[in-house]
Design a protein around this motif. Structure first.
Motif, PDB file in Angstrom:
ATOM      1  N   PRO A 185      53.848  38.876 -35.363  1.00 30.44           N
ATOM      2  CA  PRO A 185      53.609  39.662 -34.150  1.00 30.44           C
ATOM      3  C   PRO A 185      52.254  39.355 -33.511  1.00 30.44           C
ATOM      4  O   PRO A 185      51.235  39.311 -34.188  1.00 30.44           O
ATOM      5  CB  PRO A 185      53.651  41.103 -34.642  1.00 30.44           C
ATOM      6  N   GLY A 186      52.293  39.107 -32.210  1.00 37.06           N
ATOM      7  CA  GLY A 186      51.060  38.839 -31.477  1.00 37.06           C
ATOM      8  C   GLY A 186      50.573  37.412 -31.569  1.00 37.06           C
ATOM      9  O   GLY A 186      49.571  37.067 -30.950  1.00 37.06           O
ATOM     10  N   GLY A 187      51.269  36.551 -32.319  1.00 37.54           N
ATOM     11  CA  GLY A 187      50.875  35.147 -32.417  1.00 37.54           C
ATOM     12  C   GLY A 187      51.052  34.444 -31.081  1.00 37.54           C
ATOM     13  O   GLY A 187      51.993  34.728 -30.351  1.00 37.54           O
ATOM     14  N   GLU A 188      50.153  33.560 -30.749  1.00 40.16           N
ATOM     15  CA  GLU A 188      50.206  32.844 -29.473  1.00 40.16           C
ATOM     16  C   GLU A 188      50.836  31.475 -29.685  1.00 40.16           C
ATOM     17  O   GLU A 188      50.241  30.609 -30.313  1.00 40.16           O
ATOM     18  CB  GLU A 188      48.801  32.706 -28.890  1.00 40.16           C
ATOM     19  N   ILE A 189      52.072  31.298 -29.191  1.00 43.15           N
ATOM     20  CA  ILE A 189      52.764  30.016 -29.365  1.00 43.15           C
ATOM     21  C   ILE A 189      53.184  29.393 -28.046  1.00 43.15           C
ATOM     22  O   ILE A 189      53.450  28.211 -27.989  1.00 43.15           O
ATOM     23  CB  ILE A 189      54.006  30.143 -30.273  1.00 43.15           C
ATOM     24  N   MET A 190      53.276  30.185 -26.994  1.00 36.37           N
ATOM     25  CA  MET A 190      53.747  29.707 -25.700  1.00 36.37           C
ATOM     26  C   MET A 190      52.550  29.556 -24.758  1.00 36.37           C
ATOM     27  O   MET A 190      51.547  30.243 -24.919  1.00 36.37           O
ATOM     28  CB  MET A 190      54.747  30.699 -25.096  1.00 36.37           C
ATOM     29  N   PRO A 191      52.679  28.686 -23.745  1.00 38.64           N
ATOM     30  CA  PRO A 191      51.612  28.600 -22.753  1.00 38.64           C
ATOM     31  C   PRO A 191      51.371  29.976 -22.113  1.00 38.64           C
ATOM     32  O   PRO A 191      52.307  30.712 -21.852  1.00 38.64           O
ATOM     33  CB  PRO A 191      52.168  27.615 -21.711  1.00 38.64           C
ATOM     34  N   ASP A 192      50.138  30.321 -21.906  1.00 37.27           N
ATOM     35  CA  ASP A 192      49.715  31.585 -21.304  1.00 37.27           C
ATOM     36  C   ASP A 192      49.973  32.809 -22.173  1.00 37.27           C
ATOM     37  O   ASP A 192      49.838  33.931 -21.708  1.00 37.27           O
ATOM     38  CB  ASP A 192      50.335  31.799 -19.914  1.00 37.27           C
ATOM     39  N   ASP A 193      50.367  32.629 -23.436  1.00 39.19           N
ATOM     40  CA  ASP A 193      50.533  33.780 -24.322  1.00 39.19           C
ATOM     41  C   ASP A 193      49.239  34.577 -24.431  1.00 39.19           C
ATOM     42  O   ASP A 193      49.266  35.792 -24.553  1.00 39.19           O
ATOM     43  CB  ASP A 193      50.978  33.355 -25.722  1.00 39.19           C
ATOM     44  N   ASP A 194      48.098  33.881 -24.385  1.00 40.73           N
ATOM     45  CA  ASP A 194      46.821  34.590 -24.474  1.00 40.73           C
ATOM     46  C   ASP A 194      46.672  35.591 -23.328  1.00 40.73           C
ATOM     47  O   ASP A 194      46.114  36.672 -23.511  1.00 40.73           O
ATOM     48  CB  ASP A 194      45.650  33.607 -24.488  1.00 40.73           C
ATOM     49  N   LYS A 195      47.207  35.269 -22.170  1.00 41.03           N
ATOM     50  CA  LYS A 195      47.149  36.180 -21.020  1.00 41.03           C
ATOM     51  C   LYS A 195      48.282  37.199 -21.066  1.00 41.03           C
ATOM     52  O   LYS A 195      48.078  38.388 -20.845  1.00 41.03           O
ATOM     53  CB  LYS A 195      47.234  35.396 -19.715  1.00 41.03           C
ATOM     54  N   LEU A 196      49.503  36.728 -21.346  1.00 40.85           N
ATOM     55  CA  LEU A 196      50.675  37.588 -21.323  1.00 40.85           C
ATOM     56  C   LEU A 196      50.595  38.674 -22.387  1.00 40.85           C
ATOM     57  O   LEU A 196      50.816  39.850 -22.099  1.00 40.85           O
ATOM     58  CB  LEU A 196      51.946  36.762 -21.512  1.00 40.85           C
ATOM     59  N   LEU A 197      50.271  38.298 -23.609  1.00 38.97           N
ATOM     60  CA  LEU A 197      50.222  39.287 -24.688  1.00 38.97           C
ATOM     61  C   LEU A 197      49.143  40.328 -24.438  1.00 38.97           C
ATOM     62  O   LEU A 197      49.316  41.503 -24.775  1.00 38.97           O
ATOM     63  CB  LEU A 197      50.009  38.609 -26.044  1.00 38.97           C
ATOM     64  N   GLY A 198      48.042  39.909 -23.829  1.00 39.10           N
ATOM     65  CA  GLY A 198      46.969  40.840 -23.517  1.00 39.10           C
ATOM     66  C   GLY A 198      47.358  41.865 -22.468  1.00 39.10           C
ATOM     67  O   GLY A 198      46.772  42.948 -22.398  1.00 39.10           O
ATOM     68  N   LYS A 199      48.381  41.542 -21.673  1.00 42.47           N
ATOM     69  CA  LYS A 199      48.852  42.474 -20.650  1.00 42.47           C
ATOM     70  C   LYS A 199      49.957  43.379 -21.194  1.00 42.47           C
ATOM     71  O   LYS A 199      50.450  44.247 -20.486  1.00 42.47           O
ATOM     72  CB  LYS A 199      49.367  41.701 -19.434  1.00 42.47           C
ATOM     73  N   MET A 200      50.349  43.127 -22.425  1.00 41.29           N
ATOM     74  CA  MET A 200      51.377  43.942 -23.053  1.00 41.29           C
ATOM     75  C   MET A 200      50.734  44.740 -24.189  1.00 41.29           C
ATOM     76  O   MET A 200      49.556  45.020 -24.167  1.00 41.29           O
ATOM     77  CB  MET A 200      52.521  43.037 -23.526  1.00 41.29           C
ATOM     78  N   PHE A 201      51.499  45.036 -25.185  1.00 39.03           N
ATOM     79  CA  PHE A 201      51.030  45.871 -26.289  1.00 39.03           C
ATOM     80  C   PHE A 201      50.190  45.047 -27.264  1.00 39.03           C
ATOM     81  O   PHE A 201      50.707  44.160 -27.933  1.00 39.03           O
ATOM     82  CB  PHE A 201      52.239  46.468 -27.009  1.00 39.03           C
ATOM     83  N   THR A 202      48.885  45.318 -27.346  1.00 34.09           N
ATOM     84  CA  THR A 202      48.011  44.521 -28.219  1.00 34.09           C
ATOM     85  C   THR A 202      47.179  45.353 -29.171  1.00 34.09           C
ATOM     86  O   THR A 202      46.370  44.809 -29.910  1.00 34.09           O
ATOM     87  CB  THR A 202      47.044  43.671 -27.382  1.00 34.09           C
ATOM     88  N   ASP A 203      47.356  46.650 -29.186  1.00 34.62           N
ATOM     89  CA  ASP A 203      46.535  47.507 -30.032  1.00 34.62           C
ATOM     90  C   ASP A 203      47.060  47.504 -31.465  1.00 34.62           C
ATOM     91  O   ASP A 203      47.929  48.288 -31.844  1.00 34.62           O
ATOM     92  CB  ASP A 203      46.497  48.926 -29.471  1.00 34.62           C
ATOM     93  N   ARG A 204      46.531  46.595 -32.278  1.00 37.97           N
ATOM     94  CA  ARG A 204      46.982  46.439 -33.666  1.00 37.97           C
ATOM     95  C   ARG A 204      46.648  47.644 -34.543  1.00 37.97           C
ATOM     96  O   ARG A 204      47.154  47.756 -35.647  1.00 37.97           O
ATOM     97  CB  ARG A 204      46.357  45.183 -34.278  1.00 37.97           C
ATOM     98  N   THR A 205      45.815  48.542 -34.048  1.00 36.42           N
ATOM     99  CA  THR A 205      45.445  49.715 -34.850  1.00 36.42           C
ATOM    100  C   THR A 205      46.511  50.807 -34.796  1.00 36.42           C
ATOM    101  O   THR A 205      46.487  51.721 -35.619  1.00 36.42           O
ATOM    102  CB  THR A 205      44.101  50.310 -34.383  1.00 36.42           C
ATOM    103  N   LYS A 206      47.427  50.725 -33.850  1.00 37.12           N
ATOM    104  CA  LYS A 206      48.479  51.732 -33.733  1.00 37.12           C
ATOM    105  C   LYS A 206      49.472  51.582 -34.879  1.00 37.12           C
ATOM    106  O   LYS A 206      49.830  50.476 -35.268  1.00 37.12           O
ATOM    107  CB  LYS A 206      49.224  51.604 -32.393  1.00 37.12           C
ATOM    108  N   GLU A 207      49.925  52.710 -35.396  1.00 41.41           N
ATOM    109  CA  GLU A 207      50.839  52.700 -36.547  1.00 41.41           C
ATOM    110  C   GLU A 207      52.144  51.958 -36.254  1.00 41.41           C
ATOM    111  O   GLU A 207      52.736  51.351 -37.135  1.00 41.41           O
ATOM    112  CB  GLU A 207      51.148  54.127 -36.980  1.00 41.41           C
ATOM    113  N   GLY A 208      52.609  51.982 -35.024  1.00 34.57           N
ATOM    114  CA  GLY A 208      53.885  51.372 -34.685  1.00 34.57           C
ATOM    115  C   GLY A 208      53.795  49.942 -34.194  1.00 34.57           C
ATOM    116  O   GLY A 208      54.803  49.370 -33.775  1.00 34.57           O
ATOM    117  N   TYR A 209      52.611  49.344 -34.250  1.00 40.17           N
ATOM    118  CA  TYR A 209      52.409  47.994 -33.699  1.00 40.17           C
ATOM    119  C   TYR A 209      53.395  46.974 -34.281  1.00 40.17           C
ATOM    120  O   TYR A 209      54.126  46.321 -33.548  1.00 40.17           O
ATOM    121  CB  TYR A 209      50.967  47.532 -33.960  1.00 40.17           C
ATOM    122  N   THR A 210      53.428  46.822 -35.600  1.00 42.14           N
ATOM    123  CA  THR A 210      54.282  45.811 -36.223  1.00 42.14           C
ATOM    124  C   THR A 210      55.750  46.121 -35.984  1.00 42.14           C
ATOM    125  O   THR A 210      56.530  45.231 -35.633  1.00 42.14           O
ATOM    126  CB  THR A 210      53.991  45.696 -37.726  1.00 42.14           C
TER     127      THR A 210
END
Length: 157
Positions: free
Chosen positions: A60-85
């Motif tokens: 989860p949250g791994g960057e494998i596609m072009p622009d994943d660094d931008k796209l994932l940051g605009k989505m759910f990125t708070d790894r501290t939340k209990e439901g993240y994984t």
């Protein structure tokens, strides 16, 4: 081979069965008549979705596609939340199941499931348009192409 698999995997995640299935499916694509080509497009685009979906399940949250660094940051990125994984794992699993449903619809010729797949593509394109961000461009092309192909198959006479 194994080197090809690593092209589709983030450095901190090993290749998975999902990546092997996706590559095996893409290698079997051959050109034929219009319906066969549409079927191959639907299967190819669905198999492609195993890349980001597999990442969501395995890494989860791994960057494998072009622009994943931008796209994932605009989505759910708070790894501290209990439901993240769970959220990322379920998100990826849902995309895998939708992709498999579309592949099965093509392979069985099920008009009902082809229409369901088309409805999914149209809804996805609509949601992307509503919440547009530039990182959606490749997915717009992917789902647009798939919608055209699956629509041709769903309403073939």
């Amino acid at each position: 081979g194994r080197q090809t698999l690593f092209l589709f995997c983030p450095p901190d995640c090993p290749p998975t069965l999902i990546h092997v299935i996706m590559l095996a499916g893409l290698q079997k694509l051959q050109v034929g008549d219009a319906a066969a080509i549409c079927g191959k497009i639907v299967c190819g685009t669905s198999l492609f979705m195993f890349l980001p979906a597999g990442r969501d399940v395995v890494c989860p949250g791994g960057e494998i596609m072009p622009d994943d660094d931008k796209l994932l940051g605009k989505m759910f990125t708070d790894r501290t939340k209990e439901g993240y994984t769970f959220m990322w794992n379920q998100w990826g699993t849902n995309w895998i199941m939708l992709a498999l449903m579309k592949i099965l619809a093509v392979s069985t010729g099920s008009a009902d499931f082809l229409k369901l797949g088309l409805a999914h593509d149209v809804a996805t394109i609509g949601m992307m348009a509503k919440g547009w961000i530039p990182e959606f461009k490749p997915f717009l092309v992917l789902f647009g192409l798939e919608a055209l192909a699956i629509g041709k198959l769903a309403f073939a006479k």
